[in-house]
Motif scaffolding. Structure first.
Motif, PDB file in Angstrom:
ATOM      1  N   CYS A  36       0.846  -1.199   0.000  1.00 26.96           N
ATOM      2  CA  CYS A  36       0.000   0.000   0.000  1.00 26.96           C
ATOM      3  C   CYS A  36       0.885   1.254   0.000  1.00 26.96           C
ATOM      4  N   HIS A  86      -6.496   2.862   0.853  1.00 28.00           N
ATOM      5  CA  HIS A  86      -6.148   3.155   2.250  1.00 28.00           C
ATOM      6  C   HIS A  86      -6.922   4.432   2.547  1.00 28.00           C
ATOM      7  N   HIS A  97      -3.611   0.740   8.513  1.00 27.25           N
ATOM      8  CA  HIS A  97      -4.200   0.457   7.200  1.00 27.25           C
ATOM      9  C   HIS A  97      -5.680   0.106   7.339  1.00 27.25           C
ATOM     10  N   CYS A 109       0.666   3.258   3.242  1.00 30.16           N
ATOM     11  CA  CYS A 109       1.396   2.601   4.332  1.00 30.16           C
ATOM     12  C   CYS A 109       2.903   2.821   4.156  1.00 30.16           C
TER      13      CYS A 109
HETATM   14 ZN    ZN Z   1      -2.222   1.233   3.737  1.00 30.64          ZN
END
Ligand code: ZN
Ligand code: 5GP
Length: 112
Positions: A4, A97, A46, A7
């Motif tokens: 992600c 996200h 997340h 992230c």
């Molecule tokens: Zn994420």
């Protein structure tokens, strides 16, 4: 390792122009701004989208929203700003996200 991108920004593995950080939230400039000021507020944890939020995310969601006017003021958006959360592909979400768009400072697009 998470795939992600947000992230990765949280982890410092990808650069992000950070404007705010606490234990729970991070805010940074959108890489493709649609207005002179375009910020993203995200939870560090997340969470895919608003659909995945639970009752115990109430505090986090409230803090995300309350951070918006503070960051808008700090970035000179005295005339107002727009907040948007895109949810799911049908809602125009491209990064899975959870994030709150905060943007303004010019003529705003009709959507986003
Ligand atoms: Zn994420
Ligand atoms: P969405 O359509 O999911 O609500 O919006 C995702 C936003 O994330 C877009 O406005 C896009 O420009 C922004 N974005 C995508 N990748 C990156 C990135 O690597 N860094 C930053 N700062 N913003 C990104």
């Amino acid at each position: 390792m998470s795939e992600c991108i947000f992230c990765k920004i949280v982890a410092g593995e990808l650069p992000g122009k950070k404007v705010y950080e606490d234990e729970e939230l991070l805010a940074f400039h959108d890489i493709h701004p649609v207005a002179p000021v375009h910020l993203l507020i995200i939870p560090k944890r997340h969470i895919v989208s608003l659909v995945e939020c639970q009752a115990n995310d109430e505090g986090m969601l409230g803090r995300m929203l309350l951070l918006a006017p503070r960051l808008a003021r700090e970035h000179g958006l005295d005339n107002g700003f727009r907040t948007t959360i895109n949810t799911g592909r049908g809602g125009g979400q491209l990064v899975f996200h959870l994030h709150l768009h905060v943007f303004g400072g010019g003529t705003l697009p009709t959507h986003l």
